[in-house]
Design an enzyme around this catalytic site. Structure first.
Site, mmCIF file in Angstrom:
data_model
loop_
_atom_site.group_PDB
_atom_site.id
_atom_site.type_symbol
_atom_site.label_atom_id
_atom_site.label_comp_id
_atom_site.label_asym_id
_atom_site.label_seq_id
_atom_site.Cartn_x
_atom_site.Cartn_y
_atom_site.Cartn_z
ATOM 1 C CB ALA A 151 -0.931 -0.009 1.218
ATOM 2 N N PRO A 152 0.377 2.358 -0.546
ATOM 3 C CG PRO A 152 -0.914 3.913 -1.737
ATOM 4 C CD PRO A 152 -0.945 2.500 -1.200
ATOM 5 C CD1 TRP A 153 4.882 7.152 -0.040
ATOM 6 C CD2 TRP A 153 3.577 8.964 0.138
ATOM 7 N NE1 TRP A 153 5.221 8.016 -1.061
ATOM 8 C CE2 TRP A 153 4.441 9.141 -0.972
ATOM 9 C CE3 TRP A 153 2.674 9.979 0.453
ATOM 10 C CZ2 TRP A 153 4.422 10.278 -1.772
ATOM 11 C CZ3 TRP A 153 2.633 11.116 -0.349
ATOM 12 C CH2 TRP A 153 3.506 11.263 -1.436
ATOM 13 C CE LYS A 177 6.627 -2.396 1.772
ATOM 14 N NZ LYS A 177 6.853 -1.185 2.608
ATOM 15 N N PRO A 178 2.322 -1.927 4.525
ATOM 16 C CG PRO A 178 2.050 -1.040 6.684
ATOM 17 C CD PRO A 178 2.217 -2.343 5.935
ATOM 18 C CB SER A 179 4.131 3.666 2.939
ATOM 19 O OG SER A 179 5.181 4.587 3.077
ATOM 20 C CB ALA A 232 10.229 4.059 -11.087
ATOM 21 C CB THR A 233 7.890 1.167 -7.266
ATOM 22 O OG1 THR A 233 8.682 2.202 -6.687
ATOM 23 C CG2 THR A 233 7.839 -0.016 -6.304
ATOM 24 C CD GLU A 251 -3.891 3.441 -8.644
ATOM 25 O OE1 GLU A 251 -3.217 4.167 -9.408
ATOM 26 O OE2 GLU A 251 -4.237 3.782 -7.522
ATOM 27 C CB CYS A 285 -2.303 8.364 -8.855
ATOM 28 S SG CYS A 285 -3.583 7.350 -8.114
ATOM 29 C CD GLU A 383 2.047 10.423 -10.186
ATOM 30 O OE1 GLU A 383 0.835 10.322 -9.937
ATOM 31 O OE2 GLU A 383 2.820 9.448 -10.169
#
Length: 480
Positions: A151-153, A177-179, A232-233, A251, A285, A383
């Site tokens: 998951a993102p931050w 796994k969270p940020s 990139a990730t 995503e 995003c 971005e």
């Protein structure tokens, strides 16, 4: 009131655990730069523990009925809702979200969970029948298996729910796994889920992407990886997952165009971009980042937009519940955003408003509008992920669509016009997963979210996302 600094643990196989190494990392409030907690610095060994637990739990969990999974998801939604104020405060302090933004994240997360609870019982497939004489065929949709989720931050709570909901509804077990920057709400979700789901079904581990994330992608017991993050990730994960032919759900980034034709309601447009371009400090995003306006109304548009952006209230969410915008998530993100704006100015772009970091504690940046940018400039093509909106002037409708589509991303876009035919024609031509007409950013749990191109593949929300977490099996029985 602030959240007291706490020492947190990971949730593995129904138990709370420190990292195998015993190491921890600090969690910082981006509005004050104060330490508000610490979490385990996980390693490959911790991923191994969680993957083993999820694999062991999968056999029984995958055999539960849709109704049983639905009941548990409804209970989970109720638990999140009953702790809404607490979760909103966690998001506000850990991410820097204004109260209204954090409240929305929790409310929408509850709605998502309730949608997935219902959708778990109505997964569809091709009708059983005799497609070959003498044989009856049927389609089964079965869970993929153990899913590693990253998951993102920027939306740690809501994006965790967007991943957990469809995966659990489909009968998968999860290692989330969270940020490392914003892990606190995911840990709290694990606490709320602990007495609802069987042990091992939901595991939450913390740690750096370079070790924990990579091990999730390459672990032999993990069947699928889902990431919300930068492009990139996503490319690195797709390449690593290919070594074990894992299913990948991505995503990724976005660079949403806002196409404004000469018959648009400019007042409504300005108010929408004020929200959609700067919601969550522009760290979204789908943010309305690129206004592409007809030359006929360009000056009038700026006359509406710039004062609207200048009216945004920015500050520490703990000091004012009516703020529009808080800080960026980190010092590095603040510097990254500033770098984009500075380079654009050096290339000849102009600032209609903003364009600098805000002095003092915290990682704040002024809401900014940048004009006179070229289609091939960095600030248009890449971005920024901050409170920065660019404005371009197009000559005709064809150029507007060409510029809108002329970036690597394809997540979201909007069209502004009073002409229905023009709007639908533009929506048809725009290569984006979501296209809004005379609006930007509104979401619905029933509708899919996901993009084209380098914005990734797979869908969040809607029944389509449940399908992403299933595999199709054909069963064929000979009749004689």
């Amino acid at each position: 009131m602030t959240i007291a600094a706490t020492r947190n643990q990971m949730f593995i196989d129904g138990e709370w655990a420190d990292a195998a190494s015993g190491e921890t990392v600090e969690v910082v409030n981006p509005a004050t730069e104060a330490v508000i907690g610490e979490v385990p610095k996980g390693s490959e060994a911790d991923v191994d523990r969680a993957a083993t637990a999820a694999r062991a739990a999968f056999e029984a969990w995958s055999q539960t009925t849709p109704g049983e999974r639905s009941t548990m998801l409804y209970r989970f939604a109720d638990a999140v809702e009953s702790h809404a104020a607490e979760l909103s405060k966690v998001e506000s302090e850990n991410v820097g979200k204004p109260k209204g933004v954090a409240d929305f994240d929790v409310e929408f997360s509850v709605d998502n969970l309730r949608f997935f609870a219902g959708a778990a019982r109505v997964v569809e497939g091709k009708a059983a029948g005799e497609y070959t004489k003498g044989y009856t065929s049927m389609i089964r949709r079965e869970p993929v298996g153990v899913v590693g989720q990253v998951a993102p931050w920027n939306y740690p709570l809501m994006m965790a729910i967007w991943k957990l909901g469809p995966a659990l509804a489909a009968g998968n077990t999860v290692v989330l796994k969270p940020s490392s920057a914003t892990p606190l709400s995911a840990i709290r979700l694990a606490e709320l889920a602990a007495d609802i789901f069987p042990r091992g079904v939901l595991n939450v581990i913390t740690g750096p992407g370079a070790t924990v994330g990579l091990r999730l992608v390459t672990h032999p017991e993990i069947d699928m990886v889902s990431l919300t993050g930068d492009t990139a990730t996503g490319k690195e994960i797709a390449a690593a997952a290919a070594q074990t032919v894992k299913r990948v759900h991505l995503e990724l980034g976005g660079k949403a165009p806002v196409v404004v034709f000469d018959d648009a309601d400019l007042g409504a447009l300005a108010e929408s971009v004020k929200l959609a371009g700067f919601f969550n400090s522009g760290q979204d995003c789908t943010a309305a980042t690129r206004v592409i306006a007809s030359g006929r109304i360009y000056d009038n548009l700026l006359a509406e937009l710039v004062p609207a952006v200048q009216s945004l209230k920015v500050g520490n969410p703990a000091d004012d519940e009516e703020l529009d915008m808080g800080p960026l998530v980190s010092r590095s993100q603040q510097e990254r955003v500033g770098g984009f704006v500075d380079r654009a100015r050096n290339e000849g772009a102009k600032l209609a408003t903003g364009g600098a970091a805000i002095d003092g504690r915290g990682f704040f940046y002024q809401p900014s509008v940048v004009t006179d940018v070229e289609q091939d400039s960095e600030i248009v093509q890449r971005e920024v992920f901050g409170p920065v909106v660019t404005v371009q002037r197009f000559a005709d409708d064809e150029e507007a669509i060409r510029w809108a589509n002329g970036v690597p991303f394809g997540l979201a876009a909007s069209v502004w016009t009073s002409n229905v035919r023009r709007a639908l024609n533009a929506a048809r031509q725009l290569r984006y997963g979501t296209v809004w007409i005379n609006d930007h950013l509104t979401l619905a749990s029933e509708m899919p979210h996901g993009g084209f191109g380098q914005s990734g593949y797979g869908k969040d929300m809607s029944s389509y996302s449940i399908e992403d977490y299933t595999v199709v099996k054909h069963v064929m029985a000979k009749l004689t």
